[in-house]
Design an enzyme around this catalytic site. Sequence first.
Site, PDB file in Angstrom:
ATOM      1  N   TYR A 143      -7.399   0.431   2.614  1.00 41.59           N
ATOM      2  CA  TYR A 143      -6.443   1.323   3.267  1.00 41.59           C
ATOM      3  C   TYR A 143      -6.449   1.142   4.787  1.00 41.59           C
ATOM      4  CZ  TYR A 143      -5.092   4.438  -0.589  1.00 41.59           C
ATOM      5  OH  TYR A 143      -4.553   4.978  -1.719  1.00 41.59           O
ATOM      6  N   LYS A 193     -15.658  -3.424  -8.491  1.00 44.73           N
ATOM      7  CA  LYS A 193     -15.160  -4.628  -9.166  1.00 44.73           C
ATOM      8  C   LYS A 193     -16.062  -5.773  -8.711  1.00 44.73           C
ATOM      9  CE  LYS A 193     -12.124  -6.844 -11.692  1.00 44.73           C
ATOM     10  NZ  LYS A 193     -11.985  -6.666 -13.146  1.00 44.73           N
ATOM     11  N   ASP A 225     -11.951  -1.440 -14.148  1.00 44.13           N
ATOM     12  CA  ASP A 225     -11.059  -1.550 -15.317  1.00 44.13           C
ATOM     13  C   ASP A 225     -11.677  -0.835 -16.521  1.00 44.13           C
ATOM     14  OD1 ASP A 225     -12.990  -3.560 -15.182  1.00 44.13           O
ATOM     15  OD2 ASP A 225     -11.690  -5.166 -15.908  1.00 44.13           O
ATOM     16  N   ASP A 249      -8.293   6.513  -5.501  1.00 40.46           N
ATOM     17  CA  ASP A 249      -6.914   7.006  -5.528  1.00 40.46           C
ATOM     18  C   ASP A 249      -6.344   6.860  -6.937  1.00 40.46           C
ATOM     19  OD1 ASP A 249      -4.362   7.862  -4.502  1.00 40.46           O
ATOM     20  OD2 ASP A 249      -3.716   5.762  -4.647  1.00 40.46           O
ATOM     21  N   ASP A 253      -5.688  10.100 -10.173  1.00 40.71           N
ATOM     22  CA  ASP A 253      -4.449  10.512 -10.854  1.00 40.71           C
ATOM     23  C   ASP A 253      -4.648  10.453 -12.369  1.00 40.71           C
ATOM     24  OD1 ASP A 253      -3.144  10.748  -8.369  1.00 40.71           O
ATOM     25  OD2 ASP A 253      -1.286   9.868  -9.134  1.00 40.71           O
TER      26      ASP A 253
HETATM   27  C1  IPM Z   1      -3.546  10.681  -2.274  1.00 37.01           C
HETATM   28  C2  IPM Z   1      -2.268   9.966  -1.908  1.00 37.01           C
HETATM   29  C3  IPM Z   1      -2.436   9.232  -0.587  1.00 37.01           C
HETATM   30  C4  IPM Z   1      -3.486   8.166  -0.795  1.00 37.01           C
HETATM   31  C5  IPM Z   1      -1.154   8.600   0.002  1.00 37.01           C
HETATM   32  C6  IPM Z   1      -0.047   9.582   0.163  1.00 37.01           C
HETATM   33  C7  IPM Z   1      -1.434   7.936   1.318  1.00 37.01           C
HETATM   34  O1  IPM Z   1      -1.847   9.138  -2.930  1.00 37.01           O
HETATM   35  O2  IPM Z   1      -4.026  11.508  -1.466  1.00 37.01           O
HETATM   36  O3  IPM Z   1      -4.056  10.475  -3.374  1.00 37.01           O
HETATM   37  O4  IPM Z   1      -3.187   7.070  -1.296  1.00 37.01           O
HETATM   38  O5  IPM Z   1      -4.635   8.443  -0.447  1.00 37.01           O
HETATM   39 MN    MN Z   2      -2.999   9.384  -4.757  1.00 42.47          MN
END
Ligand code: IPM
Ligand code: MN
Length: 357
Positions: A143, A193, A225, A249, A253
Amino acid sequence: MSAKFDVVVIPGDGIGLEITSGAVKVLEAAAKKYDLDISYTYKDAGGTAYDKFGVPLPEDTVEAAKSSDGVLFGAVGGDKWDNVKPELRPEKAILGLRKQLGLYANLRPVKVLDALVGYSPLRTDRVKGTDLVIVRELTGGIYFGDRCESEQYNGAERAWDLENYSVPEVERIAELAFRTAKLRRGKVTSVDKANVLATSRLWRRTTAKVAEKYPDVALDNLYVDNCAMQLAVNPKQFDVIVTGNLFGDILSDEAAVISGSIGMLPSASLGDGTGLFEPIHGSAPDIAGKGIANPLGTILSAAMLLRYALREEQAADSVEAAVDKVLADGIRTPDLWKDGFEKVNTDEMAQAVAERV
Ligand code: IPM
Ligand code: MN
Ligand code: NAD
């Protein structure tokens, strides 16, 4: 005398305004109950700030955040700003805040509440009782490495992003993961990884060294993975997952939706100074302005703000208990609604939680 705190609220874009206003309502209820004097300063960031000032992260927002006791953040981003210069994208606001506040650790707790087991895309017997926390490195890795948006190479256009991690960066996040595990079930899974990437091999060596200081915590290593698969097959095996910025990240999710809805998941970003608290989801442009977003992830982030930034443990517990209660009482925003339950909008959900604090 009541305790005095200054909280900076950054609603951002899309559903940001709706969800942060819900969370402030709940903070107010907790403040009243526990005699806290919280003042709120509202600041711009993201596409909204870009439209007003030509930059996604005004200096004044950073300064206010730095000098506050804690930051409550909504979300940034949206299609409207998809074509602005990369360095002016709304997402740069949250990335810049993380960097400038030195928020190197992001805690993302995933708890499958009994009231919501049935909403998980996974079978009830697989998810019931899941209780894990992802400790994501937040100010390093790919990042924040060098990048090139476009160059010519061997007659073709290409772009690149560099990943780098230093030993101290890995040490401090690993330390936090081990300390967190010590207070929980004593297990750290480090995700990398290392079969391909040099940064991952350094990550693995460094976490193994840190582990020596924590003989009562077990350390496991998984490739990312495989971890993605294990989260879907048996999420209950995890206690603390520690990983780099990009893998964290993506995995968060996936882990979030296991709990029923991405709208449920809170996070705390911590470093040496002021902490920042935000739900893990984005600005949800598809539902923005409709007043139907689930505010619970933001409300639970406000609970983390009470706990980690203001050190008001009881107030934090009361907000978390109120969220459990609201769900047990069958109140649901549309993302979690089924026949037989009471369907409410964002505001009504926040109000229902506030009443139960
Ligand atoms: C998160 C988001 C952010 C990230 C983006 C919006 C920069 O996806 O906080 O999970 O990738 O960290
Ligand atoms: Mn995110
Ligand atoms: P998203 O998380 O915004 O949305 C993904 C899906 O989940 C959408 O269908 C959305 O409606 C739903 N959703 C998200 N939050 C919800 C909530 N509280 N209640 C109900 N449903 C919810 O992810 P995306 O669509 O990939 O990204 C949209 C924008 O948000 C992009 O510009 C992205 O960069 C940005 N983003 C920002 C942050 C942040 O500010 N921290 C985090 C992630 C994405």
